[in-house]
Design a protein around this motif. Sequence first.
Motif, short mmCIF file in Angstrom:
data_model
loop_
_atom_site.label_atom_id
_atom_site.label_comp_id
_atom_site.label_asym_id
_atom_site.label_seq_id
_atom_site.Cartn_x
_atom_site.Cartn_y
_atom_site.Cartn_z
N HIS A 1 14.42 -2.98 3.35
CA HIS A 1 14.40 -3.33 4.78
C HIS A 1 13.49 -2.38 5.55
N LEU A 2 12.22 -2.37 5.22
CA LEU A 2 11.27 -1.51 5.91
C LEU A 2 10.61 -2.25 7.06
N THR A 3 10.17 -1.48 8.04
CA THR A 3 9.44 -2.03 9.18
C THR A 3 8.04 -1.44 9.18
N VAL A 4 7.21 -1.94 10.06
CA VAL A 4 5.85 -1.41 10.21
C VAL A 4 5.80 -0.63 11.52
N ASP A 5 5.27 0.60 11.45
CA ASP A 5 5.21 1.47 12.62
C ASP A 5 3.77 1.78 12.96
N HIS A 6 3.46 1.77 14.25
CA HIS A 6 2.16 2.21 14.73
C HIS A 6 2.21 3.73 14.87
N VAL A 7 1.37 4.46 14.14
CA VAL A 7 1.38 5.91 14.19
C VAL A 7 1.09 6.37 15.61
N ILE A 8 0.02 5.88 16.19
CA ILE A 8 -0.25 6.11 17.61
C ILE A 8 0.17 4.82 18.31
N PRO A 9 1.15 4.89 19.20
CA PRO A 9 1.67 3.67 19.83
C PRO A 9 0.57 2.86 20.51
N ARG B 1 0.83 -1.20 0.00
CA ARG B 1 0.00 0.00 0.00
C ARG B 1 0.86 1.26 0.00
N ASP B 2 1.93 1.25 0.79
CA ASP B 2 2.81 2.41 0.91
C ASP B 2 3.91 2.41 -0.15
N GLN B 3 3.80 1.54 -1.12
CA GLN B 3 4.72 1.46 -2.26
C GLN B 3 6.18 1.29 -1.83
N TYR B 4 6.40 0.51 -0.79
CA TYR B 4 7.73 0.17 -0.29
C TYR B 4 8.56 1.43 -0.03
N THR B 5 7.89 2.45 0.55
CA THR B 5 8.52 3.74 0.83
C THR B 5 8.26 4.11 2.28
N CYS B 6 9.28 4.60 2.96
CA CYS B 6 9.11 5.07 4.33
C CYS B 6 8.15 6.25 4.31
N GLN B 7 7.14 6.22 5.15
CA GLN B 7 6.13 7.26 5.16
C GLN B 7 6.55 8.49 5.97
N TYR B 8 7.75 8.46 6.53
CA TYR B 8 8.27 9.62 7.26
C TYR B 8 9.32 10.37 6.44
N CYS B 9 10.29 9.66 5.86
CA CYS B 9 11.37 10.33 5.12
C CYS B 9 11.25 10.17 3.60
#
Length: 179
Positions: free
Chosen positions: A104-112, A90-98
């Motif tokens: 080597h991407l990880t999955v982050d919870h926006v709200i922990p 969905r995020d096109q293998y791109t970090c949604q922050y930088c």
Amino acid sequence: MEASRRFSSLSPLREPVLVLNANFEPLNVCSLRRAIVLVLSGKAEILENGRGEVRTPSRVFPRPSVIRLRYVVRRPPRRLRLTKREILRRDQYTCQYCGRSSPHLTVDHVIPRHRGGGHTWENLVAACPACNRRKGNRTPAEAHMTLLRPPFEPVPTIRYLFGSYLREYVEWRKYLEGW
């Protein structure tokens, strides 16, 4: 995942076959072996057979590329499963922050999660390890980081579901275009 990697090229009985509902709606992709079983049991008919034949010591079977079920399968609207692979896709293998692309991407919870953030489509984004560490157990606002775009649940369109097969199996296009 590439279409050629989903089904092993070692055995011709594992080749992908497009399965259509009785009303020509694309249902899924199955192996050649499963497609032959459906045809022989009278549950499906062959629509495309441009691959030749499968020979056994006693019989010869056609190698279908597209089959259609003889009955309509009713099912609820499709929803994609919430998996790491689908989030990265969905995020096109791109970090949604930088905005950096990386294998080597990880999955982050926006709200922990410890702050009440759920394990949902709207709370998960792809992040590179550096950005994920930098954000830590904070919200993006607290970490002074912004998302490139808000997370969302993707709509499972035909192109999204079967698009990886269209380069290799051109004969499927006429069955997938109308949906």
